[in-house]
Design an enzyme around this catalytic site. Structure first.
Site, PDB file in Angstrom:
ATOM      1  CE  LYS A 279       4.108   1.884   9.747  1.00  0.00           C
ATOM      2  NZ  LYS A 279       3.305   1.627   8.957  1.00  0.00           N
ATOM      3  CD  GLU A 363      -3.592  -0.503  -5.399  1.00  0.00           C
ATOM      4  OE1 GLU A 363      -2.965  -0.242  -4.132  1.00  0.00           O
ATOM      5  OE2 GLU A 363      -1.868  -0.542  -6.073  1.00  0.00           O
ATOM      6  NE  ARG A 391      -1.742   2.796  -6.776  1.00  0.00           N
ATOM      7  CZ  ARG A 391      -0.620   2.544  -6.032  1.00  0.00           C
ATOM      8  NH1 ARG A 391       0.484   2.716  -6.215  1.00  0.00           N
ATOM      9  NH2 ARG A 391      -0.922   2.345  -4.960  1.00  0.00           N
TER      10      ARG A 391
END
Length: 615
Positions: A279, A363, A391
């Site tokens: 990354k 979540e 969610r």
């Protein structure tokens, strides 16, 4: 060649490896310059440059379906599909979206703003292809961070057993926004398949196809190999699910990556390609601090330093208050779903590591876990963006509300979220949460009110509480009126003007503008929007006979509709009712001030609507 890249007039399959490497280097430099000017998601895109170019060398994205997960890594894809000249409009009002968007380009297969859905979408597309008898390839690109979400495994389980020809690329950089947590990160680190073995396998398969009886010979040796491997070696999770597993491969080695994808594309059935990337690759500041460069404001590309210093925000105040409360309340725990820094909880994590829990992009699990913690005597606070809380709806009702458990939700980025657009606007939490039994919903308009409301929610509340606060900072109001559920901030005789949160700044500005035109508004601020304390509003409306409610939420399920219904049920006579909100549609991307103006909920438009209503 660069004209081709700009216009996409030739297929990328015509690129040689050396030309592809040159293209990656150029686009990586362009990407840093572009995001430095506009802001956006940088580190994730830098890590996916070679991977994106390799995909475009193998697949025709106008025909084949390439499904991004989340879409944080789609910028190079946009550049390669004819949008290079528009990159300076990225995430700006009227410009390119920061995520894949099918109505923006035929090359964007599916909308992507939330994590973990790509495999489910891809297997649906593959099944549609089979049923309709069509011919195209389907690929899902999912990160190891998104693999912390349960939906990813529902999709993988179904795809693995489907028999459908499709490829799932697992982009493994060890991070979502910060370093990944949980078992999946450990599992991916164990997987290893040498590139030399793959090259031998490809050569052997090619050889057996050319000799008499070679097809049967290959099938026999393949069965023997699988039997030996199954006896001596543990299989991967993906193989157990029904996938052919290839990798891991160096995600920055363009030639190896392209070769592996070409091989995977022609395999029968579902395939997982495991790609390891870095990354922030190629830009030292982002490689050194990838979490800081996940989502960035405009910065100086030569140093990586922001153009403007970060200001105090509701998120930072929330985090600071949590640290203070953590010192006072030993049962207090903080929970996040891969958003430690985004929700302001880095300080709490550092000071109270045993009481801080990052569950990954999960979540629903976070809410259920909080319910378990609360049932056993802890006070969990789950900090989550409004749009991601969506969610968790079943868990809010089934696991929290039915037992009236003391779970506190810090609903960050509530209301308009700005440049991330439709997938991130927090315009649905009020209608969603107000339907949850026993849920108390608080709406601070200032930092001081957030501190007071969070303290009350932790120390005094006895059931579920949600505190919704916006992205960014205050909006001209810094008082603390949180000791009352409903407050009259300004007296008036011509219009009852009701709002909550930082829109109170716009409402007060509208009232001042109208006063100069001899129109006097009674401005009422709601600190608690559920259960609604409508008494002061009803008393005011009986005097003014007019009501305006301003909100940064969807029209359906809004407080304004609730108030209008109550007034009608009580037969309160009204000359006019004006409901100003985000409407029933979706809200595009742009700055929050631009979006408020677009929706007609900034001070000037509120004043104009009221002036028309009283004329």
């Amino acid at each position: 060649m660069w004209e081709y890249v700009k216009e996409l007039s030739l297929p990328l399959t015509d690129l040689t490896d050396s030309e592809g490497i040159e293209l990656c280097e150029k686009r990586r430099r362009d990407l840093v310059q572009s995001v430095a000017a506009t802001g956006g998601h940088l580190a994730s895109n830098l890590g996916a440059v070679e991977l994106t170019v390799a995909i475009h060398r193998v697949y025709d994205t106008a025909r084949d379906r390439v499904v991004f997960d989340v879409g944080h890594q789609c910028y190079i894809h946009k550049i390669l599909t004819g949008r290079a000249e528009q990159m300076d409009t990225m995430r700006k009002f009227g410009g390119l979206s920061g995520f894949p968007k099918p109505n923006e380009s035929v090359h964007d297969a599916f909308i992507a703003g939330h994590a973990s859905n790509s495999v489910s979408v891809a297997v649906g597309m593959a099944r549609a292809r089979s049923i309709r008898g069509e011919d195209y390839d389907v690929l899902a690109l999912i990160g190891d961070g998104a693999l912390t979400g349960g939906l990813a495994y529902e999709g993988l389980s179904d795809a693995g057993g489907s028999g459908e020809r499709m490829v799932v690329i697992v982009n493994d950089n060890g991070m979502s926004i910060k370093k990944n947590v949980g078992g999946i990160a450990t599992l991916l680190r164990r997987h290893h398949l040498k590139a030399s073995y793959l090259r031998f396998k490809q050569a052997y398969r090619s050889f057996t196809r050319k000799i008499p009886g070679g097809k049967h010979l290959y099938a026999l040796t393949h069965r023997i190999k699988k039997a030996i491997k199954g006896t001596l070696l543990p299989s991967s999770m993906f193989e157990d699910m029904g996938f052919s597993y290839l990798g891991p491969v160096d995600g920055h080695n363009l030639s190896e990556l392209t070769r592996l994808l070409r091989y995977a594309r022609h395999l029968e059935g579902p395939v997982v390609v495991h790609v390891r990337t870095i990354k922030g690759k190629g830009y030292p500041p982002a490689e050194a601090m990838p979490s800081n460069f996940h989502g960035v404001a405009p910065f100086r590309p030569e140093t990586g330093l922001p153009l403007k210093p970060a200001k105090e925000s509701f998120s930072s105040v929330f985090g600071r208050t949590m640290c203070k409360l953590g010192q006072e309340e030993t049962n207090l725990c903080a929970v996040t779903a891969a958003m430690e820094s985004g929700t302001g909880l880095s300080g709490f994590a550092e000071r109270f590591p045993r009481r801080f829990f990052d569950v990954g992009i999960a979540e629903g699990h976070a809410v259920s876990m909080c319910a378990g913690m609360a049932k056993q005597g802890l006070v969990p606070v789950f900090a989550v963006y409004s749009t991601f809380l969506q969610r968790s709806y079943d868990m809010l009702i089934h696991d929290v509300a039915i037992q009236k458990l003391h779970v506190v939700l810090g609903v960050d980025h509530a209301g308009l979220s700005g440049e991330d657009g439709e997938t991130h606007q927090g315009t649905y939490d009020v209608s969603m949460l107000s339907a949850v039994p026993h849920m108390v919903i608080l709406a601070p308009a200032s930092f001081a009110e957030l501190e007071s409301m969070l303290s009350w929610s932790v120390k005094e509340a006895r059931g579920p509480v949600a505190i919704r606060y916006p992205k960014g900072g205050e909006n001209g109001f810094s008082e603390d009126t949180s000791d009352q559920p409903t407050v009259i901030l300004r007296q008036g005789t011509d219009m009852t003007l009701v709002t909550y949160g930082t829109l109170i700044g716009e409402a007060l500005e509208a009232a001042r503008m109208l006063e100069k035109r001899q129109i006097f508004c009674e401005v009422i601020k709601l600190n608690r929007i559920s259960p609604l304390d409508s008494g002061p509003v009803l008393d005011s409306v009986r005097r003014t006979h007019r009501l305006t409610v301003v909100e940064e939420v969807a029209s359906r399920g809004s407080v304004g509709r609730d108030l209008a219904t109550q007034l009608a049920a009580l037969n309160v006579w009204l000359k006019r009712v004006v409901l100003l909100n985000a409407g029933d549609g979706l809200v595009t991307h742009g700055s929050i001030s631009q979006l408020r103006e677009l929706l007609g909920i900034d001070g000037a438009h509120i004043a104009a609507a009221i002036e028309e209503a009283v004329s």
